[in-house]
Write a protein that holds these residues in place. Structure first.
Motif, mmCIF file in Angstrom:
data_model
loop_
_atom_site.group_PDB
_atom_site.id
_atom_site.type_symbol
_atom_site.label_atom_id
_atom_site.label_comp_id
_atom_site.label_asym_id
_atom_site.label_seq_id
_atom_site.Cartn_x
_atom_site.Cartn_y
_atom_site.Cartn_z
ATOM 1 N N ALA A 1 0.846 -1.203 0.000
ATOM 2 C CA ALA A 1 0.000 0.000 0.000
ATOM 3 C C ALA A 1 0.878 1.249 0.000
ATOM 4 O O ALA A 1 0.622 2.201 -0.746
ATOM 5 N N GLN A 2 1.939 1.238 0.800
ATOM 6 C CA GLN A 2 2.852 2.391 0.848
ATOM 7 C C GLN A 2 3.636 2.530 -0.449
ATOM 8 O O GLN A 2 3.822 3.618 -0.976
ATOM 9 N N ARG A 3 4.070 1.376 -0.971
ATOM 10 C CA ARG A 3 4.895 1.395 -2.174
ATOM 11 C C ARG A 3 4.120 1.951 -3.375
ATOM 12 O O ARG A 3 4.680 2.672 -4.205
ATOM 13 N N LEU A 4 2.838 1.607 -3.469
ATOM 14 C CA LEU A 4 2.027 2.040 -4.620
ATOM 15 C C LEU A 4 1.796 3.550 -4.647
ATOM 16 O O LEU A 4 1.398 4.098 -5.665
ATOM 17 N N GLU A 5 2.057 4.210 -3.517
ATOM 18 C CA GLU A 5 1.890 5.667 -3.463
ATOM 19 C C GLU A 5 3.112 6.399 -4.027
ATOM 20 O O GLU A 5 3.066 7.603 -4.250
ATOM 21 N N GLN A 6 4.209 5.702 -4.220
ATOM 22 C CA GLN A 6 5.442 6.365 -4.668
ATOM 23 C C GLN A 6 5.297 6.856 -6.117
ATOM 24 O O GLN A 6 4.577 6.248 -6.920
ATOM 25 N N PRO A 7 5.988 7.958 -6.448
ATOM 26 C CA PRO A 7 5.837 8.571 -7.782
ATOM 27 C C PRO A 7 6.157 7.601 -8.927
ATOM 28 O O PRO A 7 5.506 7.649 -9.974
ATOM 29 N N ASP A 8 7.126 6.719 -8.741
ATOM 30 C CA ASP A 8 7.517 5.839 -9.848
ATOM 31 C C ASP A 8 6.432 4.809 -10.189
ATOM 32 O O ASP A 8 6.518 4.144 -11.223
ATOM 33 N N CYS A 9 5.426 4.670 -9.347
ATOM 34 C CA CYS A 9 4.355 3.706 -9.637
ATOM 35 C C CYS A 9 3.206 4.319 -10.421
ATOM 36 O O CYS A 9 2.322 3.595 -10.882
ATOM 37 N N GLN A 10 3.223 5.633 -10.569
ATOM 38 C CA GLN A 10 2.048 6.279 -11.149
ATOM 39 C C GLN A 10 1.892 5.959 -12.646
ATOM 40 O O GLN A 10 0.787 6.002 -13.170
ATOM 41 N N ASP A 11 2.976 5.607 -13.325
ATOM 42 C CA ASP A 11 2.872 5.287 -14.746
ATOM 43 C C ASP A 11 2.820 3.788 -15.022
ATOM 44 O O ASP A 11 2.932 3.361 -16.171
ATOM 45 N N GLY A 12 2.708 2.990 -13.974
ATOM 46 C CA GLY A 12 2.603 1.553 -14.183
ATOM 47 C C GLY A 12 3.624 0.785 -13.386
ATOM 48 O O GLY A 12 4.656 1.337 -12.998
ATOM 49 N N TYR A 13 3.310 -0.475 -13.146
ATOM 50 C CA TYR A 13 4.212 -1.305 -12.348
ATOM 51 C C TYR A 13 3.958 -2.774 -12.626
ATOM 52 O O TYR A 13 2.902 -3.154 -13.145
ATOM 53 N N LEU A 14 4.959 -3.557 -12.296
ATOM 54 C CA LEU A 14 4.840 -5.008 -12.366
ATOM 55 C C LEU A 14 4.989 -5.530 -10.940
ATOM 56 O O LEU A 14 5.986 -5.255 -10.277
ATOM 57 N N LEU A 15 3.942 -6.211 -10.464
ATOM 58 C CA LEU A 15 3.978 -6.799 -9.132
ATOM 59 C C LEU A 15 4.576 -8.198 -9.235
ATOM 60 O O LEU A 15 4.030 -9.071 -9.923
ATOM 61 N N ASP A 16 5.702 -8.403 -8.577
ATOM 62 C CA ASP A 16 6.455 -9.659 -8.665
ATOM 63 C C ASP A 16 6.489 -10.278 -7.264
ATOM 64 O O ASP A 16 7.175 -9.772 -6.390
ATOM 65 N N GLY A 17 5.686 -11.336 -7.074
ATOM 66 C CA GLY A 17 5.655 -11.982 -5.750
ATOM 67 C C GLY A 17 4.510 -11.498 -4.877
ATOM 68 O O GLY A 17 4.398 -11.887 -3.717
ATOM 69 N N PHE A 18 3.657 -10.691 -5.407
ATOM 70 C CA PHE A 18 2.473 -10.201 -4.711
ATOM 71 C C PHE A 18 1.355 -10.022 -5.728
ATOM 72 O O PHE A 18 1.618 -9.480 -6.800
ATOM 73 N N PRO A 19 0.112 -10.381 -5.424
ATOM 74 C CA PRO A 19 -0.351 -11.078 -4.229
ATOM 75 C C PRO A 19 -0.006 -12.564 -4.251
ATOM 76 O O PRO A 19 0.218 -13.140 -5.310
ATOM 77 N N ARG A 20 0.023 -13.158 -3.076
ATOM 78 C CA ARG A 20 0.355 -14.575 -2.951
ATOM 79 C C ARG A 20 -0.751 -15.350 -2.265
ATOM 80 O O ARG A 20 -0.647 -16.572 -2.135
ATOM 81 N N THR A 21 -1.801 -14.659 -1.822
ATOM 82 C CA THR A 21 -2.965 -15.316 -1.207
ATOM 83 C C THR A 21 -4.216 -14.591 -1.702
ATOM 84 O O THR A 21 -4.134 -13.450 -2.186
ATOM 85 N N ILE A 22 -5.359 -15.267 -1.553
ATOM 86 C CA ILE A 22 -6.629 -14.635 -1.943
ATOM 87 C C ILE A 22 -6.865 -13.373 -1.113
ATOM 88 O O ILE A 22 -7.301 -12.346 -1.640
ATOM 89 N N ALA A 23 -6.531 -13.427 0.166
ATOM 90 C CA ALA A 23 -6.731 -12.242 1.020
ATOM 91 C C ALA A 23 -5.906 -11.056 0.499
ATOM 92 O O ALA A 23 -6.378 -9.915 0.490
#
Ligand code: AMP
Length: 183
Positions: free
Chosen positions: A69-91
């Motif tokens: 949640a904190q990481r997604l607020e960073q400026p470098d995420c605003q133009d897109g991102y690749l989540l590697d290793g997350f999510p790992r559970t339905i929750a």
């Protein structure tokens, strides 16, 4: 582009992730890397996470969801991102859905790298990371099967899942990934 990259430990996700984030100009968010950095820095979160990582178990959902949640607020995420290793559970997937719905930034795709289990074990055994003893490897594969594989159906239902064959050369696999992402 906002994508999730999913696949069992040892599937070669790290290598492909590096190339994909360069090609599509996405931030690379690897929760494993984040947790290893926190562990090495001996932060409170890092020391707690290590108790799980050293056994091949997943760290508790609330710990990892906070980090993302904190990481997604960073400026470098605003133009897109690749989540590697997350999510790992339905929750975790549900928590991510809630976060993204609130931000109005839906996912574009969930890319799955498919590698048969006997091949995974062979690759992991030859990699030699500290958390790669045969027992820990087995446990990480069990965690994947039991806790992470259900995400495939979750994202298939939402028409986001794109699966590719993870056997072959790095170039071959990369081409397959680009092909499905460009569709
Ligand atoms: P990885 O490098 O992605 O294989 O992650 C290494 C270890 O970090 C895993 O075996 C887990 O103990 C922990 N970890 C990484 N990402 C997550 C996550 N999304 N949820 C729970 N634990 C995680």
């Amino acid at each position: 582009m906002r994508i999730i990259f999913i696949g069992p430990p040892g599937a070669g996700k790290g290598t492909q992730a590096e190339r994909l984030v360069q090609t599509y100009r996405m931030a690379h968010l690897s929760t494993g890397d984040m947790l290893r950095a926190a562990r090495d820095a001996k932060t409170e979160v890092g020391l707690k996470a290590e108790q799980y990582m050293s056994k091949g178990a997943l760290v508790p959902d609330e710990v990892i969801v906070d980090i993302i949640a904190q990481r997604l607020e960073q400026p470098d995420c605003q133009d897109g991102y690749l989540l590697d290793g997350f999510p790992r559970t339905i929750a975790q997937a549900e928590a991510l859905d809630a976060m993204l719905a609130k931000k109005g930034t839906p996912l574009d795709a969930v890319l799955e790298l498919q590698v048969p289990e006997d091949e995974l074990f062979r690759r992991l055994a030859s990699r030699g990371r500290a958390d790669d003893s045969p027992q820990v490897i087995r446990q990480r594969l069990v965690a994947y099967r039991q806790q992470t594989e259900p995400l495939l159906a979750y994202y298939r239902q939402r028409s986001l899942l794109k699966s590719i064959d993870g056997l072959g050369t790095v170039d071959e696999i990369f081409r397959r990934a680009c092909q499905v992402l460009n569709q």
